[in-house]
Write a protein that holds these residues in place. Structure first.
Motif, PDB file in Angstrom:
ATOM      1  N   VAL A 130     -80.230  16.429  -1.661  1.00  0.00           N
ATOM      2  CA  VAL A 130     -81.228  17.427  -2.058  1.00  0.00           C
ATOM      3  C   VAL A 130     -81.408  17.360  -3.569  1.00  0.00           C
ATOM      4  CG1 VAL A 130     -81.817  19.876  -2.102  1.00  0.00           C
ATOM      5  CG2 VAL A 130     -80.575  18.927  -0.142  1.00  0.00           C
ATOM      6  N   LEU A 131     -82.658  17.348  -3.997  1.00  0.00           N
ATOM      7  CA  LEU A 131     -82.984  17.338  -5.423  1.00  0.00           C
ATOM      8  C   LEU A 131     -84.001  18.421  -5.733  1.00  0.00           C
ATOM      9  CD1 LEU A 131     -83.583  13.511  -6.029  1.00  0.00           C
ATOM     10  CD2 LEU A 131     -81.515  14.794  -6.605  1.00  0.00           C
ATOM     11  N   GLY A 132     -83.817  19.090  -6.854  1.00  0.00           N
ATOM     12  CA  GLY A 132     -84.893  19.833  -7.476  1.00  0.00           C
ATOM     13  C   GLY A 132     -85.495  18.938  -8.542  1.00  0.00           C
ATOM     14  N   ILE A 133     -86.419  19.472  -9.307  1.00  0.00           N
ATOM     15  CA  ILE A 133     -87.031  18.690 -10.383  1.00  0.00           C
ATOM     16  C   ILE A 133     -87.326  19.618 -11.544  1.00  0.00           C
ATOM     17  CG2 ILE A 133     -89.370  18.973  -9.459  1.00  0.00           C
ATOM     18  CD1 ILE A 133     -89.969  16.110 -10.466  1.00  0.00           C
ATOM     19  N   GLY A 134     -87.026  19.155 -12.764  1.00  0.00           N
ATOM     20  CA  GLY A 134     -87.325  19.950 -13.941  1.00  0.00           C
ATOM     21  C   GLY A 134     -88.770  19.796 -14.364  1.00  0.00           C
ATOM     22  N   THR A 135     -89.219  20.647 -15.254  1.00  0.00           N
ATOM     23  CA  THR A 135     -90.588  20.538 -15.752  1.00  0.00           C
ATOM     24  C   THR A 135     -90.792  19.232 -16.514  1.00  0.00           C
ATOM     25  OG1 THR A 135     -89.955  21.828 -17.715  1.00  0.00           O
ATOM     26  CG2 THR A 135     -90.951  23.031 -15.866  1.00  0.00           C
ATOM     27  N   ASN A 136     -89.700  18.632 -17.008  1.00  0.00           N
ATOM     28  CA  ASN A 136     -89.783  17.321 -17.660  1.00  0.00           C
ATOM     29  C   ASN A 136     -89.433  16.191 -16.698  1.00  0.00           C
ATOM     30  OD1 ASN A 136     -87.036  17.606 -17.396  1.00  0.00           O
ATOM     31  ND2 ASN A 136     -86.572  17.448 -19.579  1.00  0.00           N
ATOM     32  N   ALA A 137     -89.412  16.514 -15.390  1.00  0.00           N
ATOM     33  CA  ALA A 137     -89.176  15.549 -14.314  1.00  0.00           C
ATOM     34  C   ALA A 137     -87.733  15.061 -14.244  1.00  0.00           C
ATOM     35  CB  ALA A 137     -90.135  14.361 -14.374  1.00  0.00           C
ATOM     36  N   HIS A 138     -86.791  15.825 -14.823  1.00  0.00           N
ATOM     37  CA  HIS A 138     -85.398  15.417 -14.644  1.00  0.00           C
ATOM     38  C   HIS A 138     -84.941  15.731 -13.224  1.00  0.00           C
ATOM     39  CE1 HIS A 138     -84.128  19.661 -15.978  1.00  0.00           C
ATOM     40  NE2 HIS A 138     -83.562  19.517 -14.805  1.00  0.00           N
ATOM     41  N   ILE A 139     -84.030  14.920 -12.710  1.00  0.00           N
ATOM     42  CA  ILE A 139     -83.361  15.179 -11.438  1.00  0.00           C
ATOM     43  C   ILE A 139     -81.865  15.126 -11.698  1.00  0.00           C
ATOM     44  CG2 ILE A 139     -85.170  14.518  -9.820  1.00  0.00           C
ATOM     45  CD1 ILE A 139     -84.037  11.714  -9.715  1.00  0.00           C
ATOM     46  N   GLY A 140     -81.113  16.048 -11.058  1.00  0.00           N
ATOM     47  CA  GLY A 140     -79.783  16.291 -11.552  1.00  0.00           C
ATOM     48  C   GLY A 140     -79.967  16.760 -12.989  1.00  0.00           C
ATOM     49  N   ILE A 146     -84.695   6.479 -22.748  1.00  0.00           N
ATOM     50  CA  ILE A 146     -85.239   5.126 -22.840  1.00  0.00           C
ATOM     51  C   ILE A 146     -84.650   4.214 -21.774  1.00  0.00           C
ATOM     52  CG2 ILE A 146     -85.754   5.320 -25.301  1.00  0.00           C
ATOM     53  CD1 ILE A 146     -83.191   3.690 -25.832  1.00  0.00           C
ATOM     54  N   LYS A 147     -83.674   4.716 -21.013  1.00  0.00           N
ATOM     55  CA  LYS A 147     -83.079   3.922 -19.940  1.00  0.00           C
ATOM     56  C   LYS A 147     -82.557   4.865 -18.865  1.00  0.00           C
ATOM     57  CE  LYS A 147     -78.596   3.607 -22.315  1.00  0.00           C
ATOM     58  NZ  LYS A 147     -77.806   4.429 -21.400  1.00  0.00           N
ATOM     59  N   PHE A 148     -82.396   4.327 -17.651  1.00  0.00           N
ATOM     60  CA  PHE A 148     -81.807   5.083 -16.562  1.00  0.00           C
ATOM     61  C   PHE A 148     -80.282   4.973 -16.646  1.00  0.00           C
ATOM     62  CE2 PHE A 148     -85.937   3.954 -14.449  1.00  0.00           C
ATOM     63  CZ  PHE A 148     -86.394   5.254 -14.275  1.00  0.00           C
ATOM     64  N   GLU A 149     -79.590   6.100 -16.584  1.00  0.00           N
ATOM     65  CA  GLU A 149     -78.128   6.086 -16.501  1.00  0.00           C
ATOM     66  C   GLU A 149     -77.736   5.847 -15.050  1.00  0.00           C
ATOM     67  OE1 GLU A 149     -75.869   6.101 -18.712  1.00  0.00           O
ATOM     68  OE2 GLU A 149     -76.930   6.682 -20.546  1.00  0.00           O
ATOM     69  N   ALA A 150     -76.832   4.896 -14.822  1.00  0.00           N
ATOM     70  CA  ALA A 150     -76.550   4.465 -13.457  1.00  0.00           C
ATOM     71  C   ALA A 150     -75.657   5.429 -12.692  1.00  0.00           C
ATOM     72  CB  ALA A 150     -75.919   3.064 -13.473  1.00  0.00           C
ATOM     73  N   THR A 151     -74.503   5.747 -13.242  1.00  0.00           N
ATOM     74  CA  THR A 151     -73.489   6.474 -12.479  1.00  0.00           C
ATOM     75  C   THR A 151     -73.225   7.846 -13.108  1.00  0.00           C
ATOM     76  OG1 THR A 151     -71.803   5.293 -13.753  1.00  0.00           O
ATOM     77  CG2 THR A 151     -72.393   4.371 -11.617  1.00  0.00           C
ATOM     78  N   THR A 152     -72.306   8.585 -12.525  1.00  0.00           N
ATOM     79  CA  THR A 152     -71.984   9.913 -13.032  1.00  0.00           C
ATOM     80  C   THR A 152     -71.579   9.819 -14.501  1.00  0.00           C
ATOM     81  OG1 THR A 152     -71.321  10.618 -10.816  1.00  0.00           O
ATOM     82  CG2 THR A 152     -70.511  11.924 -12.679  1.00  0.00           C
ATOM     83  N   HIS A 153     -72.118  10.730 -15.337  1.00  0.00           N
ATOM     84  CA  HIS A 153     -71.972  10.581 -16.774  1.00  0.00           C
ATOM     85  C   HIS A 153     -72.162  11.921 -17.483  1.00  0.00           C
ATOM     86  CE1 HIS A 153     -76.235  10.423 -15.832  1.00  0.00           C
ATOM     87  NE2 HIS A 153     -76.512  10.713 -17.085  1.00  0.00           N
ATOM     88  N   LYS A 154     -71.785  11.942 -18.754  1.00  0.00           N
ATOM     89  CA  LYS A 154     -72.011  13.096 -19.613  1.00  0.00           C
ATOM     90  C   LYS A 154     -73.449  13.062 -20.116  1.00  0.00           C
ATOM     91  CE  LYS A 154     -70.408  15.214 -23.958  1.00  0.00           C
ATOM     92  NZ  LYS A 154     -69.437  15.097 -25.084  1.00  0.00           N
ATOM     93  N   VAL A 155     -74.101  14.225 -20.147  1.00  0.00           N
ATOM     94  CA  VAL A 155     -75.506  14.329 -20.524  1.00  0.00           C
ATOM     95  C   VAL A 155     -75.670  15.337 -21.653  1.00  0.00           C
ATOM     96  CG1 VAL A 155     -77.829  14.897 -19.723  1.00  0.00           C
ATOM     97  CG2 VAL A 155     -76.181  13.922 -18.123  1.00  0.00           C
ATOM     98  N   LYS A 156     -76.483  15.002 -22.643  1.00  0.00           N
ATOM     99  CA  LYS A 156     -76.930  15.985 -23.634  1.00  0.00           C
ATOM    100  C   LYS A 156     -78.241  16.570 -23.139  1.00  0.00           C
ATOM    101  CE  LYS A 156     -77.786  16.681 -28.572  1.00  0.00           C
ATOM    102  NZ  LYS A 156     -78.946  17.584 -28.386  1.00  0.00           N
ATOM    103  N   LEU A 157     -78.277  17.874 -22.944  1.00  0.00           N
ATOM    104  CA  LEU A 157     -79.443  18.510 -22.357  1.00  0.00           C
ATOM    105  C   LEU A 157     -80.590  18.601 -23.360  1.00  0.00           C
ATOM    106  CD1 LEU A 157     -77.759  21.406 -20.344  1.00  0.00           C
ATOM    107  CD2 LEU A 157     -78.297  19.075 -19.606  1.00  0.00           C
ATOM    108  N   ASP A 158     -81.813  18.349 -22.872  1.00  0.00           N
ATOM    109  CA  ASP A 158     -83.005  18.488 -23.699  1.00  0.00           C
ATOM    110  C   ASP A 158     -83.267  19.961 -24.002  1.00  0.00           C
ATOM    111  OD1 ASP A 158     -83.333  15.799 -23.548  1.00  0.00           O
ATOM    112  OD2 ASP A 158     -85.268  15.840 -22.505  1.00  0.00           O
ATOM    113  N   GLU A 159     -83.951  20.201 -25.112  1.00  0.00           N
ATOM    114  CA  GLU A 159     -84.293  21.583 -25.466  1.00  0.00           C
ATOM    115  C   GLU A 159     -85.156  22.224 -24.381  1.00  0.00           C
ATOM    116  OE1 GLU A 159     -83.250  23.623 -27.851  1.00  0.00           O
ATOM    117  OE2 GLU A 159     -81.832  22.010 -28.327  1.00  0.00           O
ATOM    118  N   GLU A 160     -86.037  21.433 -23.759  1.00  0.00           N
ATOM    119  CA  GLU A 160     -86.883  21.967 -22.682  1.00  0.00           C
ATOM    120  C   GLU A 160     -86.042  22.462 -21.517  1.00  0.00           C
ATOM    121  OE1 GLU A 160     -90.655  20.524 -19.883  1.00  0.00           O
ATOM    122  OE2 GLU A 160     -90.050  19.340 -21.614  1.00  0.00           O
TER     123      GLU A 160
END
Length: 254
Positions: A130-140, A146-160
């Motif tokens: 199951v996926l939702g989607i952010g207003t900036n089209a993020h999933i998870g 500039i690239k797709f992250e492949a596996t589980t990873h640490k993320v810096k969240l966008d201001e949006e």
């Protein structure tokens, strides 16, 4: 890819719950990939109703959540551990040992990420994600990049994303700036994907996801490459793609 348009949020939630219930009826030991946020909330409520009223059984299932805020303890009311137990897990018969959510306070974040992916593979992979989607089209929490992250990873969240999630916190300053998230390879290895979107504020993200180019600047666009995706929208979220759907149907009739 199947695109289904519900009348409204309640209809979307009911349809999503039926899809999830059908998965469990067909395969009781399904591995479920689960999401949080406002969009899947009523779906969980409907699944709880089905469990209590018609005996929908989760006893053989396993679950893996997409993500968690870094820095939040499991009992923090804003953590996704708390969300899932409050709204779903505490009301059904999914065994505690079969519930998996990334740790928000890992001793070693790299090990946590590797171990999480390893657990998914050892469980046989996710049957339906199951996926939702952010207003900036993020999933998870896979933000535009500039690239797709492949596996589980640490993320810096966008201001949006921070601004969008601030409604769940007392103040925007309390929203964590980092999270741990499944990556695109992990998500794309799910056998089936169920993407949910509700509200007019998601209409642009849905249009770009389905009809734009495949680019990490629109993270959800990678789903165009998945072999089995159901996109379930309410009428507001579908408002920007209706003309495209009508044109496709007209071409099929020609």
């Amino acid at each position: 890819m199947r695109i289904l348009i519900a009348d409204d949020y309640a209809d979307l939630s009911s349809r999503a719950a039926r899809i999830m219930a059908g998965q469990l009826y067909l395969k009781p030991n399904s591995v479920l990939g689960l999401a949080t946020g406002s969009t899947p909330l009523q779906m969980y409520q409907e699944l709880v109703r089905l469990h209590k009223e018609v005996g929908l059984d989760f006893s053989e299932a396993t679950s893996f959540n997409l993500d968690e805020y870094l820095g939040l303890a499991p009992d923090d009311a804003n953590s996704y551990h708390y969300y899932m137990h409050q709204h779903f897990f505490s009301h059904i018969n999914l065994p505690q040992k079969n519930i998996h959510i990334p740790c928000g306070r890992p001793a070693d974040i790299e090990k946590e990420c590797l171990d999480y992916d390893r657990l998914i593979w050892q469980s046989g992979g996710i049957d339906i994600q199951v996926l939702g989607i952010g207003t900036n089209a993020h999933i998870g929490f896979n933000e535009p990049d500039i690239k797709f992250e492949a596996t589980t990873h640490k993320v810096k969240l966008d201001e949006e994303t921070i601004e969008a999630n601030a409604r769940f916190f007392a103040a925007i300053e309390e929203v964590p700036r980092f999270a741990i998230s499944m990556g695109m390879k992990t998500i794309m290895h799910a056998k089936k994907v169920l993407l949910l979107a509700s509200g007019e504020n998601k209409a642009d993200a849905i249009y770009n996801t389905l009809y734009g180019g495949i680019t990490p600047e629109v993270p959800a666009s990678i789903l165009q490459l998945h072999q089995d995706v159901i996109v379930l929208l309410d009428a507001a979220a579908a408002s920007k793609i209706r003309r495209c759907l009508d044109d496709n149907n007209q071409n099929l009739r020609s």
